[in-house]
Design an enzyme around this catalytic site. Structure first.
Site, PDB file in Angstrom:
ATOM      1  N   GLY A  13       0.822  -1.211   0.000  1.00  0.00           N
ATOM      2  CA  GLY A  13       0.000   0.000   0.000  1.00  0.00           C
ATOM      3  C   GLY A  13       0.854   1.258   0.000  1.00  0.00           C
ATOM      4  CB  THR A 124      -2.880 -13.547  -2.243  1.00  0.00           C
ATOM      5  OG1 THR A 124      -1.786 -14.462  -2.260  1.00  0.00           O
ATOM      6  CG2 THR A 124      -3.993 -14.168  -1.396  1.00  0.00           C
ATOM      7  CG  ASP A 125       0.361 -16.464  -5.505  1.00  0.00           C
ATOM      8  OD1 ASP A 125       0.231 -16.242  -4.291  1.00  0.00           O
ATOM      9  OD2 ASP A 125       1.480 -16.640  -6.038  1.00  0.00           O
ATOM     10  CD  GLU A 126       0.086 -17.452   0.405  1.00  0.00           C
ATOM     11  OE1 GLU A 126      -0.506 -17.985   1.357  1.00  0.00           O
ATOM     12  OE2 GLU A 126       1.219 -16.949   0.505  1.00  0.00           O
ATOM     13  CE  LYS A 153      -6.024 -11.122   0.459  1.00  0.00           C
ATOM     14  NZ  LYS A 153      -6.146  -9.638   0.663  1.00  0.00           N
TER      15      LYS A 153
HETATM   16  P1  NAD Z   1       1.088  -5.641   5.152  1.00  0.00           P
HETATM   17  O1  NAD Z   1       0.835  -6.631   6.238  1.00  0.00           O
HETATM   18  O2  NAD Z   1       2.457  -5.115   4.951  1.00  0.00           O
HETATM   19  O3  NAD Z   1       0.138  -4.385   5.341  1.00  0.00           O
HETATM   20  C1  NAD Z   1      -1.212  -4.495   5.701  1.00  0.00           C
HETATM   21  C2  NAD Z   1      -1.705  -3.108   6.089  1.00  0.00           C
HETATM   22  O4  NAD Z   1      -3.115  -3.219   6.391  1.00  0.00           O
HETATM   23  C3  NAD Z   1      -1.035  -2.538   7.336  1.00  0.00           C
HETATM   24  O5  NAD Z   1      -0.713  -1.167   7.126  1.00  0.00           O
HETATM   25  C4  NAD Z   1      -2.100  -2.675   8.411  1.00  0.00           C
HETATM   26  O6  NAD Z   1      -1.994  -1.689   9.438  1.00  0.00           O
HETATM   27  C5  NAD Z   1      -3.377  -2.521   7.596  1.00  0.00           C
HETATM   28  N1  NAD Z   1      -4.552  -3.132   8.240  1.00  0.00           N
HETATM   29  C6  NAD Z   1      -4.617  -4.379   8.793  1.00  0.00           C
HETATM   30  N2  NAD Z   1      -5.852  -4.572   9.304  1.00  0.00           N
HETATM   31  C7  NAD Z   1      -6.571  -3.447   9.048  1.00  0.00           C
HETATM   32  C8  NAD Z   1      -7.908  -3.046   9.311  1.00  0.00           C
HETATM   33  N3  NAD Z   1      -8.766  -3.852   9.957  1.00  0.00           N
HETATM   34  N4  NAD Z   1      -8.322  -1.822   8.902  1.00  0.00           N
HETATM   35  C9  NAD Z   1      -7.455  -0.986   8.255  1.00  0.00           C
HETATM   36  N5  NAD Z   1      -6.180  -1.302   7.997  1.00  0.00           N
HETATM   37  C10 NAD Z   1      -5.738  -2.525   8.383  1.00  0.00           C
HETATM   38  O7  NAD Z   1       0.538  -6.322   3.829  1.00  0.00           O
HETATM   39  P2  NAD Z   1       1.096  -6.258   2.337  1.00  0.00           P
HETATM   40  O8  NAD Z   1       2.152  -7.281   2.180  1.00  0.00           O
HETATM   41  O9  NAD Z   1       1.345  -4.854   1.976  1.00  0.00           O
HETATM   42  O10 NAD Z   1      -0.172  -6.805   1.543  1.00  0.00           O
HETATM   43  C11 NAD Z   1      -1.199  -5.894   1.130  1.00  0.00           C
HETATM   44  C12 NAD Z   1      -2.313  -6.674   0.455  1.00  0.00           C
HETATM   45  O11 NAD Z   1      -1.787  -7.389  -0.656  1.00  0.00           O
HETATM   46  C13 NAD Z   1      -2.963  -7.731   1.343  1.00  0.00           C
HETATM   47  O12 NAD Z   1      -4.329  -7.733   1.077  1.00  0.00           O
HETATM   48  C14 NAD Z   1      -2.319  -9.035   0.918  1.00  0.00           C
HETATM   49  O13 NAD Z   1      -3.208 -10.114   1.121  1.00  0.00           O
HETATM   50  C15 NAD Z   1      -2.090  -8.773  -0.555  1.00  0.00           C
HETATM   51  N6  NAD Z   1      -0.970  -9.481  -1.163  1.00  0.00           N
HETATM   52  C16 NAD Z   1       0.279  -9.420  -0.624  1.00  0.00           C
HETATM   53  C17 NAD Z   1       1.351 -10.041  -1.251  1.00  0.00           C
HETATM   54  C18 NAD Z   1       2.750  -9.986  -0.691  1.00  0.00           C
HETATM   55  O14 NAD Z   1       3.635 -10.685  -1.200  1.00  0.00           O
HETATM   56  N7  NAD Z   1       3.030  -9.189   0.325  1.00  0.00           N
HETATM   57  C19 NAD Z   1       1.128 -10.752  -2.445  1.00  0.00           C
HETATM   58  C20 NAD Z   1      -0.165 -10.807  -2.973  1.00  0.00           C
HETATM   59  C21 NAD Z   1      -1.201 -10.155  -2.333  1.00  0.00           C
HETATM   60  O1  DAU Z   2       1.988 -15.560  -2.648  1.00  0.00           O
HETATM   61  C1  DAU Z   2       1.530 -14.328  -2.173  1.00  0.00           C
HETATM   62  C2  DAU Z   2       1.697 -14.288  -0.674  1.00  0.00           C
HETATM   63  O2  DAU Z   2       3.093 -14.142  -0.429  1.00  0.00           O
HETATM   64  C3  DAU Z   2       0.907 -13.161  -0.013  1.00  0.00           C
HETATM   65  O3  DAU Z   2      -0.457 -13.392  -0.200  1.00  0.00           O
HETATM   66  C4  DAU Z   2       1.237 -13.093   1.478  1.00  0.00           C
HETATM   67  O4  DAU Z   2       0.604 -11.965   2.061  1.00  0.00           O
HETATM   68  C5  DAU Z   2       2.737 -12.958   1.652  1.00  0.00           C
HETATM   69  O5  DAU Z   2       3.060 -12.978   3.027  1.00  0.00           O
HETATM   70  C6  DAU Z   2       3.462 -14.080   0.929  1.00  0.00           C
HETATM   71  O6  DAU Z   2       3.207 -15.357   1.556  1.00  0.00           O
HETATM   72  P1  DAU Z   2       4.339 -16.474   1.730  1.00  0.00           P
HETATM   73  O7  DAU Z   2       3.955 -17.358   2.843  1.00  0.00           O
HETATM   74  O8  DAU Z   2       4.668 -17.109   0.436  1.00  0.00           O
HETATM   75  O9  DAU Z   2       5.574 -15.515   2.131  1.00  0.00           O
HETATM   76  P2  DAU Z   2       6.690 -15.618   3.262  1.00  0.00           P
HETATM   77  O10 DAU Z   2       7.668 -14.515   3.006  1.00  0.00           O
HETATM   78  O11 DAU Z   2       6.133 -15.749   4.626  1.00  0.00           O
HETATM   79  O12 DAU Z   2       7.412 -17.006   2.904  1.00  0.00           O
HETATM   80  C7  DAU Z   2       7.972 -17.244   1.620  1.00  0.00           C
HETATM   81  C8  DAU Z   2       8.484 -18.666   1.596  1.00  0.00           C
HETATM   82  O13 DAU Z   2       9.606 -18.775   2.486  1.00  0.00           O
HETATM   83  C9  DAU Z   2       7.489 -19.698   2.095  1.00  0.00           C
HETATM   84  O14 DAU Z   2       7.656 -20.902   1.360  1.00  0.00           O
HETATM   85  C10 DAU Z   2       7.874 -19.930   3.548  1.00  0.00           C
HETATM   86  C11 DAU Z   2       9.366 -19.723   3.532  1.00  0.00           C
HETATM   87  N1  DAU Z   2       9.961 -19.150   4.759  1.00  0.00           N
HETATM   88  C12 DAU Z   2       9.424 -18.016   5.270  1.00  0.00           C
HETATM   89  C13 DAU Z   2       9.955 -17.422   6.387  1.00  0.00           C
HETATM   90  C14 DAU Z   2       9.359 -16.174   6.975  1.00  0.00           C
HETATM   91  C15 DAU Z   2      11.093 -19.736   5.314  1.00  0.00           C
HETATM   92  O15 DAU Z   2      11.597 -20.769   4.830  1.00  0.00           O
HETATM   93  N2  DAU Z   2      11.633 -19.144   6.430  1.00  0.00           N
HETATM   94  C16 DAU Z   2      11.115 -18.017   6.994  1.00  0.00           C
HETATM   95  O16 DAU Z   2      11.646 -17.541   8.025  1.00  0.00           O
END
Ligand code: NAD
Ligand code: DAU
Length: 335
Positions: A13, A124-126, A153
């Protein structure tokens, strides 16, 4: 154009707000964020004084708050707000249901009542679950979520679909792969590896490290969202991916190599329960229909990200003290 961004103090964001403010001089952004542990206003200091940017602290699951904000009149809502970390959802799924499911419903209802012209829901792809060694997920793949996070999600995606079908609310859903880049909270793999390596701390790898993720640089995700806001079709779902699939072990070795840190930092720990084996996205639809292209190679994106964490120690060191320490020790006590 007036845009309400929810969850704008989080990783994607905050990158999105910076991205669109610099590219669209006629856009006004309001950022509604609850400031959970993952929300951080330090990530937005450079845009804080911009007259086209306003921050409002509030919960998307609170009807009164959402109604009050939406009374200001918005053309577009971009819903990033979520509990986003899989491991936390395994420890306690309650906040995931509250924010990701109920919060999305409250926002959808608010959007309907206030005549919002586009509701862009960031999924998300998850939601598709896990792949074996072959194949990719398309937008038609069934929803088979495996973690409480992914299930919450997927539930939100179903509500978005229902609001489009039942009420004609112009909703678009995007499903992106794993993002990395500046301002990512260091509980996620890439910033955890970089910051632990900078501190010469061990790097936990779950299970055998052979799980595969598809990594996309966050600016490329933001660019895709910007394009979808302008050209996307309501009722549609768009996959967004980095076309860059690596095992966690390969990824960690690659980062350590760039940073000149030893592989001996790698520590294998217990596997994540229900750990998805592989994600991979078919992104033909967004590439062919909206002419979207990736612009950042993995090598370039990683180098920029490592450089950012090197230059912004105060940002992550502040996070890695205090409450974070308790979470970290609880997660990795088995090492
Ligand atoms: P993040 O955890 O870094 O940020 C989430 C934000 O949402 C934070 O600022 C938090 O304060 C706010 N928030 C949480 N609950 C809230 C509520 N009830 N009301 C208002 N604000 C609230 O997450 P991110 O990694 O930036 O992900 C953002 C979006 O993208 C999420 O919806 C996540 O599912 C999606 N997404 C993330 C990834 C990734 O790799 N990080 C990939 C695909 C999709
Ligand atoms: O695929 C999209 C998703 O990617 C988003 O929807 C989620 O919000 C985001 O958190 C992310 O999910 P993952 O679970 O894939 O991400 P994470 O960084 O937690 O982990 C990436 C991979 O690494 C996963 O296979 C778990 C592994 N991992 C993670 C952590 C934190 C480790 O092996 N060691 C670790 O300490």
């Amino acid at each position: 154009m007036k845009v309400l961004v929810t969850g704008g103090a989080g990783f994607i964001g905050s990158n999105f707000i910076r991205y669109v403010l610099s590219r669209h001089p006629d856009w006004e952004i309001t950022n509604l964020d609850k400031l959970t542990y993952a929300g951080n206003l330090d990530s937005l200091r450079d845009v804080d004084s911009c007259p086209r940017y306003l921050f409002v602290k509030g919960d998307i699951a609170n009807r009164k708050v959402v109604d009050k904000v939406l009374k200001q009149g918005f053309d577009v809502i971009v819903n990033f707000a979520a509990e986003s970390h899989v491991d936390r959802s395994i420890i306690d799924s309650s906040p995931f249901i509250k924010t990701n499911v109920q919060g999305t419903q409250v926002l959808l209802e608010g959007a309907r009542q206030h005549g919002v012209k586009l509701f862009l829901h960031i999924s998300t792809d998850e939601v598709y679950g896990s792949l074996g060694t072959e194949g990719k997920f398309t937008e038609e793949s069934p929803l088979l979520p495996n973690s409480p996070y992914a299930a919450s999600k997927a539930a939100a995606d179903c509500l978005c679909r229902a609001y489009y079908r039942t009420y004609g609310l112009p909703v678009i859903i995007t499903r992106c792969s794993n993002n990395y880049g500046p301002f990512q909270f260091p509980e996620k793999l890439i910033p955890l590896v970089i910051t632990n390596a900078l501190e010469d701390k061990s790097i936990p790898i779950y299970g055998n490290g052979l799980n595969v993720r598809d990594w996309i640089y966050v600016a490329d995700h933001c660019q895709a969202l910007d394009l979808i806001i302008q050209q996307g079709k309501p009722g549609e779902i768009y996959n967004i991916g980095g076309n860059n699939n690596t095992t966690n072990l390969e990824l960690v070795k690659y980062i350590l190599n760039i940073m000149g840190k030893p592989r001996s930092l790698i520590t294998f720990v217990s596997d994540r329960p229900g750990h998805d084996r592989r994600y991979a996205l078919d992104t033909t639809k967004i590439r062919q229909q909206l002419h979207w292209k990736l612009t950042t190679s993995f090598e370039e994106g990683l180098r920029r990200t490592i450089q950012w964490y090197l230059e912004n120690e105060s940002w992550w060191r502040k996070i890695k003290s205090g409450e974070y320490i308790k979470y970290y020790h609880r997660m990795y006590s088995q090492t």
